[in-house]
Design a protein around this motif. Sequence first.
Motif, PDB file in Angstrom:
ATOM      1  N   LYS A   1      38.633  59.797  47.808  1.00  0.00           N
ATOM      2  CA  LYS A   1      38.944  58.924  48.990  1.00  0.00           C
ATOM      3  C   LYS A   1      39.853  57.847  48.698  1.00  0.00           C
ATOM      4  CE  LYS A   1      36.172  56.655  52.171  1.00  0.00           C
ATOM      5  NZ  LYS A   1      34.872  56.260  52.974  1.00  0.00           N
ATOM      6  N   MET A   2      41.007  57.539  49.659  1.00  0.00           N
ATOM      7  CA  MET A   2      41.853  56.684  49.450  1.00  0.00           C
ATOM      8  C   MET A   2      41.065  55.309  49.583  1.00  0.00           C
ATOM      9  SD  MET A   2      44.722  55.294  48.934  1.00  0.00           S
ATOM     10  CE  MET A   2      46.060  56.626  49.290  1.00  0.00           C
ATOM     11  N   LEU A   3      41.303  54.358  48.408  1.00  0.00           N
ATOM     12  CA  LEU A   3      40.800  52.911  48.615  1.00  0.00           C
ATOM     13  C   LEU A   3      42.110  51.865  48.530  1.00  0.00           C
ATOM     14  CD1 LEU A   3      37.656  53.076  46.285  1.00  0.00           C
ATOM     15  CD2 LEU A   3      37.641  53.290  48.697  1.00  0.00           C
ATOM     16  N   GLU A   4      41.767  50.972  49.248  1.00  0.00           N
ATOM     17  CA  GLU A   4      42.821  49.821  49.259  1.00  0.00           C
ATOM     18  C   GLU A   4      41.634  48.645  48.509  1.00  0.00           C
ATOM     19  OE1 GLU A   4      45.423  48.639  52.581  1.00  0.00           O
ATOM     20  OE2 GLU A   4      44.366  46.896  52.379  1.00  0.00           O
ATOM     21  N   VAL A   5      42.379  48.205  47.464  1.00  0.00           N
ATOM     22  CA  VAL A   5      41.546  47.086  46.854  1.00  0.00           C
ATOM     23  C   VAL A   5      42.355  45.749  46.725  1.00  0.00           C
ATOM     24  CG1 VAL A   5      40.544  46.301  44.650  1.00  0.00           C
ATOM     25  CG2 VAL A   5      40.557  48.817  45.335  1.00  0.00           C
ATOM     26  N   SER A   6      41.780  44.840  47.232  1.00  0.00           N
ATOM     27  CA  SER A   6      42.774  43.386  47.109  1.00  0.00           C
ATOM     28  C   SER A   6      41.817  42.289  46.904  1.00  0.00           C
ATOM     29  CB  SER A   6      43.219  43.244  48.617  1.00  0.00           C
ATOM     30  OG  SER A   6      42.108  43.203  49.748  1.00  0.00           O
ATOM     31  N   LEU A   7      42.613  41.285  46.515  1.00  0.00           N
ATOM     32  CA  LEU A   7      42.190  39.897  45.930  1.00  0.00           C
ATOM     33  C   LEU A   7      41.510  39.135  47.099  1.00  0.00           C
ATOM     34  CD1 LEU A   7      44.896  39.239  43.300  1.00  0.00           C
ATOM     35  CD2 LEU A   7      42.594  40.011  42.705  1.00  0.00           C
ATOM     36  N   VAL A   8      40.306  38.586  46.927  1.00  0.00           N
ATOM     37  CA  VAL A   8      39.883  37.566  48.019  1.00  0.00           C
ATOM     38  C   VAL A   8      39.836  36.370  47.492  1.00  0.00           C
ATOM     39  CG1 VAL A   8      37.853  37.293  49.421  1.00  0.00           C
ATOM     40  CG2 VAL A   8      38.566  39.521  48.832  1.00  0.00           C
ATOM     41  N   ASN A   9      39.204  35.822  46.255  1.00  0.00           N
ATOM     42  CA  ASN A   9      39.054  34.631  45.709  1.00  0.00           C
ATOM     43  C   ASN A   9      38.590  34.817  44.233  1.00  0.00           C
ATOM     44  OD1 ASN A   9      36.209  34.211  45.489  1.00  0.00           O
ATOM     45  ND2 ASN A   9      36.359  34.097  47.757  1.00  0.00           N
ATOM     46  N   ALA A  10      38.614  33.695  43.592  1.00  0.00           N
ATOM     47  CA  ALA A  10      38.352  33.637  42.208  1.00  0.00           C
ATOM     48  C   ALA A  10      37.763  32.095  41.872  1.00  0.00           C
ATOM     49  CB  ALA A  10      39.298  33.968  41.168  1.00  0.00           C
ATOM     50  N   GLU A  11      36.855  31.948  41.094  1.00  0.00           N
ATOM     51  CA  GLU A  11      36.285  30.645  40.730  1.00  0.00           C
ATOM     52  C   GLU A  11      36.004  30.465  39.251  1.00  0.00           C
ATOM     53  OE1 GLU A  11      33.419  27.167  42.203  1.00  0.00           O
ATOM     54  OE2 GLU A  11      33.073  29.148  43.079  1.00  0.00           O
ATOM     55  N   LEU A  12      36.405  29.691  38.608  1.00  0.00           N
ATOM     56  CA  LEU A  12      36.051  29.394  37.324  1.00  0.00           C
ATOM     57  C   LEU A  12      35.031  28.057  37.024  1.00  0.00           C
ATOM     58  CD1 LEU A  12      39.293  30.033  35.385  1.00  0.00           C
ATOM     59  CD2 LEU A  12      37.483  31.595  35.650  1.00  0.00           C
ATOM     60  N   THR A  13      33.775  28.276  37.006  1.00  0.00           N
ATOM     61  CA  THR A  13      32.900  27.127  37.174  1.00  0.00           C
ATOM     62  C   THR A  13      32.668  26.052  35.976  1.00  0.00           C
ATOM     63  OG1 THR A  13      30.999  28.556  36.844  1.00  0.00           O
ATOM     64  CG2 THR A  13      31.722  28.251  38.938  1.00  0.00           C
ATOM     65  N   SER A  14      32.636  26.924  34.708  1.00  0.00           N
ATOM     66  CA  SER A  14      32.092  25.843  33.585  1.00  0.00           C
ATOM     67  C   SER A  14      33.450  26.123  32.549  1.00  0.00           C
ATOM     68  CB  SER A  14      30.956  26.271  33.034  1.00  0.00           C
ATOM     69  OG  SER A  14      30.861  27.596  32.779  1.00  0.00           O
ATOM     70  N   LEU A  15      34.542  25.899  32.666  1.00  0.00           N
ATOM     71  CA  LEU A  15      35.430  25.925  31.660  1.00  0.00           C
ATOM     72  C   LEU A  15      36.274  24.831  31.609  1.00  0.00           C
ATOM     73  CD1 LEU A  15      37.315  29.608  32.111  1.00  0.00           C
ATOM     74  CD2 LEU A  15      35.858  28.636  30.351  1.00  0.00           C
ATOM     75  N   PRO A  16      36.798  24.263  30.657  1.00  0.00           N
ATOM     76  CA  PRO A  16      37.534  22.879  30.473  1.00  0.00           C
ATOM     77  C   PRO A  16      38.956  23.322  31.675  1.00  0.00           C
ATOM     78  CG  PRO A  16      37.249  23.825  28.229  1.00  0.00           C
ATOM     79  CD  PRO A  16      36.591  24.925  29.365  1.00  0.00           C
ATOM     80  N   GLU A  17      39.383  24.425  31.584  1.00  0.00           N
ATOM     81  CA  GLU A  17      40.303  24.595  32.498  1.00  0.00           C
ATOM     82  C   GLU A  17      40.148  24.386  33.813  1.00  0.00           C
ATOM     83  OE1 GLU A  17      40.919  27.041  29.020  1.00  0.00           O
ATOM     84  OE2 GLU A  17      39.203  26.674  30.372  1.00  0.00           O
ATOM     85  N   ARG A  18      38.836  24.395  34.409  1.00  0.00           N
ATOM     86  CA  ARG A  18      38.491  23.833  35.673  1.00  0.00           C
ATOM     87  C   ARG A  18      38.951  22.427  36.070  1.00  0.00           C
ATOM     88  NH1 ARG A  18      35.810  24.068  40.164  1.00  0.00           N
ATOM     89  NH2 ARG A  18      33.935  22.965  40.924  1.00  0.00           N
ATOM     90  N   LYS A  19      38.771  21.597  35.135  1.00  0.00           N
ATOM     91  CA  LYS A  19      39.294  20.136  35.126  1.00  0.00           C
ATOM     92  C   LYS A  19      40.648  19.968  35.441  1.00  0.00           C
ATOM     93  CE  LYS A  19      35.274  18.835  32.523  1.00  0.00           C
ATOM     94  NZ  LYS A  19      34.802  18.227  31.113  1.00  0.00           N
ATOM     95  N   LEU A  20      41.468  21.129  35.435  1.00  0.00           N
ATOM     96  CA  LEU A  20      42.983  20.889  35.575  1.00  0.00           C
ATOM     97  C   LEU A  20      42.941  20.750  37.226  1.00  0.00           C
ATOM     98  CD1 LEU A  20      44.527  23.336  33.281  1.00  0.00           C
ATOM     99  CD2 LEU A  20      44.621  20.792  32.983  1.00  0.00           C
ATOM    100  N   LEU A  21      43.885  19.753  37.648  1.00  0.00           N
ATOM    101  CA  LEU A  21      44.104  19.706  39.131  1.00  0.00           C
ATOM    102  C   LEU A  21      44.857  21.043  39.454  1.00  0.00           C
ATOM    103  CD1 LEU A  21      45.020  16.117  39.676  1.00  0.00           C
ATOM    104  CD2 LEU A  21      43.073  17.378  40.246  1.00  0.00           C
TER     105      LEU A  21
END
Length: 187
Positions: free
Chosen positions: A7-27
């Motif tokens: 079966k042909m599948l198409e996979v695409s990005l919707v969203n991402a979230e990093l909740t508890s990393l120091p990098e999250r604090k970066l604007l």
Amino acid sequence: MAKKMKKMLEVSLVNAELTSLPERKLLKSRNLVCVDMIWPRAGIARKSAAREATFRKGKVDFSSEEWAKRVVFREDVEARTAFAVSITEPVTVQKLKRFARLTAKYALRMGADFMEKAMVGYADIASAPMDALSAMVGEKDAPEAIAQGVVDFPELPADDGEVLVEVPLKRPGSDNTIGSLVLSVRG
């Protein structure tokens, strides 16, 4: 013996979230998002895609981007597959260039492997320029992953159907979930 259905599948990005990393604090941070499709078919162990993403306060929404930037795979799949995701540390322009060199190195290696198989008897001569170029291009390492996750995808969506797949992300070497990445899988 029953014939396996593809079966042909198409996979695409919707969203991402990093909740508890120091990098999250970066604007704002620029990270690489890497997605692997594991064993889509017999003989194909992995298909990989990577792209740059700009996180704002640990979040990125791909849904407003054009299709060409969101899509990561259009691939025939037999019965089941899995997705492995990683997000790298914030990257500088220099690290993006290193990543591009590393990507080129592996692409050239695959080209050399193809030449070896296609030109039996002349393999060393035919693949030598590709081998030399791959050694010259990829001298630096890629950025380190700060979040990664794997999720099985056991059932393919119905024809013209869509399934949202949430991949829980963990810091490498940890069992704590620190975020997620959502993929859209269309049948």
